[in-house]
Design a protein around this motif. Structure first.
Motif, PDB file in Angstrom:
ATOM      1  N   ILE A 251       0.837  -1.200   0.000  1.00  0.00           N
ATOM      2  CA  ILE A 251       0.000   0.000   0.000  1.00  0.00           C
ATOM      3  C   ILE A 251       0.871   1.249   0.000  1.00  0.00           C
ATOM      4  N   GLY A 252       1.890   1.246   0.866  1.00  0.00           N
ATOM      5  CA  GLY A 252       2.800   2.381   0.885  1.00  0.00           C
ATOM      6  C   GLY A 252       3.594   2.512  -0.403  1.00  0.00           C
ATOM      7  N   GLU A 253       3.985   1.383  -0.976  1.00  0.00           N
ATOM      8  CA  GLU A 253       4.716   1.427  -2.238  1.00  0.00           C
ATOM      9  C   GLU A 253       3.835   1.973  -3.359  1.00  0.00           C
ATOM     10  N   SER A 254       2.571   1.602  -3.391  1.00  0.00           N
ATOM     11  CA  SER A 254       1.657   2.112  -4.413  1.00  0.00           C
ATOM     12  C   SER A 254       1.475   3.618  -4.277  1.00  0.00           C
ATOM     13  N   ALA A 255       1.366   4.103  -3.026  1.00  0.00           N
ATOM     14  CA  ALA A 255       1.232   5.550  -2.809  1.00  0.00           C
ATOM     15  C   ALA A 255       2.489   6.289  -3.256  1.00  0.00           C
ATOM     16  N   LYS A 256       3.647   5.693  -3.027  1.00  0.00           N
ATOM     17  CA  LYS A 256       4.897   6.326  -3.455  1.00  0.00           C
ATOM     18  C   LYS A 256       4.991   6.379  -4.974  1.00  0.00           C
ATOM     19  N   ILE A 257       4.557   5.326  -5.637  1.00  0.00           N
ATOM     20  CA  ILE A 257       4.572   5.314  -7.102  1.00  0.00           C
ATOM     21  C   ILE A 257       3.627   6.368  -7.667  1.00  0.00           C
ATOM     22  N   ASP A 258       2.484   6.571  -6.987  1.00  0.00           N
ATOM     23  CA  ASP A 258       1.503   7.562  -7.457  1.00  0.00           C
ATOM     24  C   ASP A 258       1.932   8.991  -7.166  1.00  0.00           C
ATOM     25  N   GLY A 259       3.078   9.168  -6.517  1.00  0.00           N
ATOM     26  CA  GLY A 259       3.600  10.512  -6.280  1.00  0.00           C
ATOM     27  C   GLY A 259       3.261  11.107  -4.931  1.00  0.00           C
ATOM     28  N   ALA A 260       2.691  10.337  -4.016  1.00  0.00           N
ATOM     29  CA  ALA A 260       2.357  10.858  -2.695  1.00  0.00           C
ATOM     30  C   ALA A 260       3.601  10.924  -1.825  1.00  0.00           C
ATOM     31  N   GLY A 261       3.799  12.054  -1.159  1.00  0.00           N
ATOM     32  CA  GLY A 261       4.921  12.196  -0.243  1.00  0.00           C
ATOM     33  C   GLY A 261       4.704  11.404   1.028  1.00  0.00           C
ATOM     34  N   PRO A 262       5.739  11.266   1.866  1.00  0.00           N
ATOM     35  CA  PRO A 262       5.594  10.448   3.084  1.00  0.00           C
ATOM     36  C   PRO A 262       4.572  11.008   4.062  1.00  0.00           C
ATOM     37  N   ILE A 263       4.512  12.336   4.207  1.00  0.00           N
ATOM     38  CA  ILE A 263       3.566  12.927   5.156  1.00  0.00           C
ATOM     39  C   ILE A 263       2.132  12.759   4.645  1.00  0.00           C
ATOM     40  N   ARG A 264       1.931  13.055   3.358  1.00  0.00           N
ATOM     41  CA  ARG A 264       0.585  12.918   2.799  1.00  0.00           C
ATOM     42  C   ARG A 264       0.138  11.463   2.790  1.00  0.00           C
ATOM     43  N   ALA A 265       1.037  10.551   2.475  1.00  0.00           N
ATOM     44  CA  ALA A 265       0.680   9.136   2.478  1.00  0.00           C
ATOM     45  C   ALA A 265       0.331   8.661   3.880  1.00  0.00           C
ATOM     46  N   PHE A 266       1.035   9.190   4.872  1.00  0.00           N
ATOM     47  CA  PHE A 266       0.752   8.755   6.242  1.00  0.00           C
ATOM     48  C   PHE A 266      -0.639   9.220   6.688  1.00  0.00           C
ATOM     49  N   PHE A 267      -0.965  10.505   6.445  1.00  0.00           N
ATOM     50  CA  PHE A 267      -2.233  11.034   6.931  1.00  0.00           C
ATOM     51  C   PHE A 267      -3.414  10.588   6.074  1.00  0.00           C
ATOM     52  N   ARG A 268      -3.200  10.368   4.788  1.00  0.00           N
ATOM     53  CA  ARG A 268      -4.308  10.003   3.911  1.00  0.00           C
ATOM     54  C   ARG A 268      -4.514   8.495   3.801  1.00  0.00           C
ATOM     55  N   ILE A 269      -3.461   7.713   4.006  1.00  0.00           N
ATOM     56  CA  ILE A 269      -3.563   6.268   3.794  1.00  0.00           C
ATOM     57  C   ILE A 269      -3.296   5.487   5.076  1.00  0.00           C
ATOM     58  N   MET A 270      -2.146   5.737   5.697  1.00  0.00           N
ATOM     59  CA  MET A 270      -1.755   4.945   6.858  1.00  0.00           C
ATOM     60  C   MET A 270      -2.643   5.222   8.068  1.00  0.00           C
ATOM     61  N   LEU A 271      -2.940   6.502   8.295  1.00  0.00           N
ATOM     62  CA  LEU A 271      -3.729   6.851   9.478  1.00  0.00           C
ATOM     63  C   LEU A 271      -5.134   6.265   9.443  1.00  0.00           C
ATOM     64  N   PRO A 272      -5.867   6.318   8.311  1.00  0.00           N
ATOM     65  CA  PRO A 272      -7.177   5.632   8.293  1.00  0.00           C
ATOM     66  C   PRO A 272      -7.077   4.125   8.504  1.00  0.00           C
ATOM     67  N   LEU A 273      -5.997   3.505   8.023  1.00  0.00           N
ATOM     68  CA  LEU A 273      -5.866   2.065   8.187  1.00  0.00           C
ATOM     69  C   LEU A 273      -5.536   1.677   9.629  1.00  0.00           C
ATOM     70  N   VAL A 274      -4.924   2.587  10.368  1.00  0.00           N
ATOM     71  CA  VAL A 274      -4.587   2.300  11.764  1.00  0.00           C
ATOM     72  C   VAL A 274      -5.673   2.817  12.713  1.00  0.00           C
ATOM     73  N   SER A 275      -6.788   3.296  12.162  1.00  0.00           N
ATOM     74  CA  SER A 275      -7.862   3.843  12.993  1.00  0.00           C
ATOM     75  C   SER A 275      -8.452   2.834  13.982  1.00  0.00           C
ATOM     76  N   PRO A 276      -8.539   1.512  13.690  1.00  0.00           N
ATOM     77  CA  PRO A 276      -9.008   0.597  14.750  1.00  0.00           C
ATOM     78  C   PRO A 276      -8.126   0.610  15.990  1.00  0.00           C
ATOM     79  N   SER A 277      -6.807   0.684  15.793  1.00  0.00           N
ATOM     80  CA  SER A 277      -5.901   0.755  16.940  1.00  0.00           C
ATOM     81  C   SER A 277      -6.061   2.081  17.678  1.00  0.00           C
ATOM     82  N   LEU A 278      -6.259   3.166  16.944  1.00  0.00           N
ATOM     83  CA  LEU A 278      -6.489   4.465  17.568  1.00  0.00           C
ATOM     84  C   LEU A 278      -7.789   4.469  18.365  1.00  0.00           C
ATOM     85  N   PHE A 279      -8.815   3.857  17.813  1.00  0.00           N
ATOM     86  CA  PHE A 279     -10.106   3.783  18.501  1.00  0.00           C
ATOM     87  C   PHE A 279      -9.986   2.985  19.796  1.00  0.00           C
TER      88      PHE A 279
END
Length: 321
Positions: free
Chosen positions: A215-243
């Motif tokens: 997932i992170g590799e796909s975001a990097k290929i699409d041109g997403a930076g590390p900060i944007r990829a974290f907040f837009r992709i990684m953070l929603p996926l880790v939301s069960p742990s946050l909850f």
């Protein structure tokens, strides 16, 4: 007719045999289920016994005590009904204690989750020597409340503490961390955030490590930076742990007692007199078990209501994979 009767009789016999076999089969299945249920309850019996002794009995005892007055020795003196609850809701100290608890929760829960999430984001990727940092970040989980409180009591010491020494080095005046009402709650909150950081960090680190790497590799290929990829992709996926961390942290904040009892004892000027410490002082210092039990039931209702609210509103933003 004579030719039909034997055939009919044979069909009846076969139908009887089939129905008898089905009855025997259903009885055998029922007996198997009963044995499985009995075996399951036999394995659960020790846990149920522990729950009954340490959870259900104290709960029913608290309900019973909340309807009575007790003498100085803690024995039942008189039945008063709901008078303990009326006195509690008319007490100014109760609302101060509730305000201190809410303030303590607001200081510790968001800060603790944000700090743990930052450390987990910095250390979830496999790198050389990263296991050492993971061990350091998760180390507070192995330290008890008493030990951590003693450590921070030395750090908060007004003359010998490390924190005031660092302030004097940079030219700032020393702070009365535990004796100044404006600093006492902040000091307790700093210590609590550090103490709970290890558990929250482990939960969030596990959540980030469970996200597939592609997932992170796909975001990097699409041109997403590390900060944007974290907040837009990684953070929603880790939301069960946050909850999960949010619910556990809120419940833990409302149940905090040890560090307050050791460091401030509810002072100065009741600035750190949270609800659990107020219950302890009312029941085991003043020996008013009736009003203490009433406040404990009110605390249970508040925590239960907050948990329902979190499930009702926060779970909408949780993205389960």
């Amino acid at each position: 007719m004579s030719a039909i009767k034997p055939a009919a009789l044979s069909r009846l016999k076969q139908g009887g045999k089939t129905s008898t076999a089905s009855v025997v089969r259903s009885q055998s299945l029922r007996s198997v289920k009963l044995r499985e249920h009995a075996l399951a309850y036999a394995f659960l019996l020790p846990s149920l016994a522990l729950f009954a002794v340490f959870l259900f009995y104290p709960l029913f005892k608290s309900v019973y005590l909340s309807l009575h007055l007790t003498d100085p020795r803690g024995r039942i003196a008189a039945y008063v009904g709901l008078d303990n609850f009326k006195e509690l809701f008319a007490s100014e100290l109760f609302y101060k204690s509730l305000g201190a608890t809410l303030s303590f929760t607001a200081w510790t829960v968001p800060t603790g989750i944000a700090a743990a999430l930052l450390l987990a984001a910095l250390s979830y990727r496999p790198m050389r020597g990263i296991k050492t940092f993971r061990f350091i970040f998760s180390l507070p989980v192995a330290i008890s409340v008493g030990t951590g409180s003693v450590i921070w009591m030395m750090l908060f010491h007004p003359t010998l503490g490390t924190l005031n020494y660092l302030l004097t080095v940079v030219g700032l005046p020393p702070v009365q961390w535990l004796t100044d009402p404006s600093w006492a709650m902040l000091s307790i909150s700093i210590m609590t955030v550090w103490m709970n950081l290890g558990f929250t960090y482990i939960v969030l680190l596990s959540g980030l490590q469970s996200i597939p790497e592609d997932i992170g590799e796909s975001a990097k290929i699409d041109g997403a930076g590390p900060i944007r990829a974290f907040f837009r992709i990684m953070l929603p996926l880790v939301s069960p742990s946050l909850f999960f961390s949010a619910i556990v942290s809120v419940i833990g904040a409302f149940q905090s007692f040890g560090q307050i009892h050791i460091l401030t004892k509810g002072g100065p000027m009741n600035s750190t007199d949270v609800m659990v410490f107020h219950i302890y002082r009312e029941a085991f210092v003043n020996f008013r078990f009736g009003s203490g039990s009433a406040m404990a039931l009110v605390l249970f209702a508040i925590v239960f209501l907050l948990t329902i609210i979190q499930f009702r509103f926060l779970e909408r933003k949780v993205h389960y994979q």
